[in-house]
Design a protein around this motif. Structure first.
Motif, short mmCIF file in Angstrom:
data_model
loop_
_atom_site.label_atom_id
_atom_site.label_comp_id
_atom_site.label_asym_id
_atom_site.label_seq_id
_atom_site.Cartn_x
_atom_site.Cartn_y
_atom_site.Cartn_z
N ALA A 102 -93.96 -15.00 -48.43
CA ALA A 102 -94.58 -16.40 -49.00
C ALA A 102 -95.65 -16.71 -50.13
O ALA A 102 -95.91 -17.37 -50.90
CB ALA A 102 -94.78 -17.47 -47.68
N ALA A 103 -96.42 -15.43 -49.77
CA ALA A 103 -97.76 -15.40 -50.66
C ALA A 103 -97.53 -15.10 -51.99
O ALA A 103 -98.06 -15.26 -53.07
CB ALA A 103 -98.62 -14.29 -50.13
N GLY A 104 -96.15 -14.23 -52.32
CA GLY A 104 -96.00 -13.79 -53.75
C GLY A 104 -95.04 -12.78 -53.88
O GLY A 104 -94.82 -12.05 -52.71
N PRO A 105 -94.40 -12.55 -55.13
CA PRO A 105 -93.46 -11.45 -55.13
C PRO A 105 -93.99 -9.96 -55.00
O PRO A 105 -93.44 -9.04 -54.84
CB PRO A 105 -92.82 -11.73 -56.42
CG PRO A 105 -93.69 -12.28 -57.27
CD PRO A 105 -94.88 -13.18 -56.07
N GLY A 132 -84.57 -15.78 -49.02
CA GLY A 132 -84.12 -16.06 -50.47
C GLY A 132 -85.04 -15.75 -51.35
O GLY A 132 -84.73 -16.31 -52.51
N ARG A 133 -85.92 -15.00 -51.45
CA ARG A 133 -86.94 -14.64 -52.28
C ARG A 133 -86.89 -13.07 -52.87
O ARG A 133 -86.51 -12.43 -51.93
CB ARG A 133 -88.54 -14.89 -51.75
CG ARG A 133 -88.54 -16.37 -51.39
CD ARG A 133 -90.16 -16.18 -50.91
NE ARG A 133 -90.51 -17.71 -50.45
CZ ARG A 133 -91.31 -18.44 -51.26
NH1 ARG A 133 -91.90 -18.07 -52.37
NH2 ARG A 133 -91.63 -19.88 -50.77
N ASP A 172 -100.03 -9.55 -55.31
CA ASP A 172 -100.45 -10.96 -54.89
C ASP A 172 -100.72 -10.79 -53.34
O ASP A 172 -101.39 -11.92 -52.96
CB ASP A 172 -98.91 -11.77 -54.98
CG ASP A 172 -98.55 -11.89 -56.34
OD1 ASP A 172 -99.20 -12.20 -57.27
OD2 ASP A 172 -97.58 -11.40 -56.74
N VAL A 173 -100.63 -10.01 -52.59
CA VAL A 173 -100.84 -9.83 -51.18
C VAL A 173 -100.74 -8.48 -50.97
O VAL A 173 -99.99 -7.78 -51.20
CB VAL A 173 -100.06 -10.71 -50.42
CG1 VAL A 173 -98.76 -10.25 -50.41
CG2 VAL A 173 -100.62 -10.86 -49.12
N ILE A 174 -101.82 -8.16 -49.97
CA ILE A 174 -101.68 -6.67 -49.36
C ILE A 174 -101.40 -6.75 -47.85
O ILE A 174 -102.14 -7.59 -47.17
CB ILE A 174 -103.29 -6.12 -49.57
CG1 ILE A 174 -103.57 -6.00 -50.92
CG2 ILE A 174 -103.22 -4.74 -48.70
CD1 ILE A 174 -105.14 -5.60 -51.18
N VAL A 175 -100.63 -5.94 -47.40
CA VAL A 175 -100.35 -5.78 -46.05
C VAL A 175 -100.81 -4.51 -45.32
O VAL A 175 -100.57 -3.64 -45.93
CB VAL A 175 -98.70 -6.02 -45.87
CG1 VAL A 175 -98.09 -5.39 -44.43
CG2 VAL A 175 -98.27 -7.42 -46.30
N LEU A 176 -101.36 -4.77 -44.33
CA LEU A 176 -101.98 -3.67 -43.26
C LEU A 176 -100.75 -3.41 -42.51
O LEU A 176 -100.45 -4.23 -41.50
CB LEU A 176 -103.12 -4.07 -42.86
CG LEU A 176 -104.40 -4.52 -43.83
CD1 LEU A 176 -105.66 -4.79 -42.94
CD2 LEU A 176 -104.77 -3.34 -44.74
N ALA A 177 -100.19 -2.25 -42.48
CA ALA A 177 -99.15 -1.88 -41.76
C ALA A 177 -99.26 -1.92 -40.30
O ALA A 177 -98.38 -1.92 -39.62
CB ALA A 177 -98.29 -0.63 -42.35
#
Length: 208
Positions: A102-105, A132-133, A172-177
């Motif tokens: 949702a935060a960005g591609p 659907g993104r 656009d966003v960083i995910v900490l796994a």
């Protein structure tokens, strides 16, 4: 009662604290099975499917109404076990993956452990398809971070993660796994939004 399936004892205090903040009336039942991650790294993730299913089944027998798996490496196996256990099972990073989409591609995944990269990337792509993104996921392991964690050097572990966060500028966003990486978000000065799984995961599991 919500059961939490951990592969590190360190998560117990983290989720007890979050429970007090997010859902103080919720009873937590902690299951710590460190061997599951060790075996998954040594033998491959599919090799521990039966063991994960057994742990989820034991949680159901103990009276849990739902299970939250806090290990990203075995999270998909835990969710698959829901059908035989008869209770909902949520991997801790699924709500985070949905928030990232949702935060960005442009999504960057940082991991301290190599075995987490593929499951986390696949989960984000799954959530993107559900929404659907279209997304582009880049992922990398933070060199030396997990060695610090296993040595008990939590400050060194978080400092390495924070340094890696500061190097990301094109997302656009960083995910900490991994759930254990969450405190590093408070140590970095990046302008890119950072998502961690523990709070989002517990909140979603409590809602079950």
């Amino acid at each position: 009662m919500l059961a939490l399936l951990h592969t590190s004892q360190a998560h117990v205090l983290t989720f007890d604290r979050l429970r007090s903040e997010e859902a103080p009336t919720l009873t937590l039942y902690h299951i710590v099975a460190e061997h599951l991650l060790d075996d998954a790294r040594r033998l491959g993730v599919p090799a521990v499917a039966e063991q994960v299913a057994q742990q989820v089944g034991l949680a159901a027998e103990a009276g849990a109404r739902a299970v939250l798996c806090t290990c990203s490496t075995i999270g998909a196996l835990a969710e698959q076990a829901a059908a035989t256990a008869g209770i909902p099972v949520l991997r801790v990073d699924r709500p985070m993956a949905a928030a990232a989409v949702a935060a960005g591609p442009r999504i960057t995944v940082l991991a301290a452990l190599a075995s987490t990269l593929a499951p986390t990337t696949a989960l984000i792509e799954q959530e993107a398809a559900r929404a659907g993104r279209s997304v582009t996921v880049s992922a990398r392991v933070i060199c030396g971070a997990w060695d610090r964690f296993e040595a008990g050097d939590l400050d060194g572990y978080l400092d390495r993660i924070a340094a890696a966060l500061g190097e990301v500028t094109d997302a656009d966003v960083i995910v900490l796994a991994q759930a254990s990486m969450a405190p590093a978000a408070e140590r970095n000065a990046t302008t890119v939004p950072v998502l961690a799984s523990p709070r989002l995961g517990l909140r979603a599991a409590a809602a079950l």
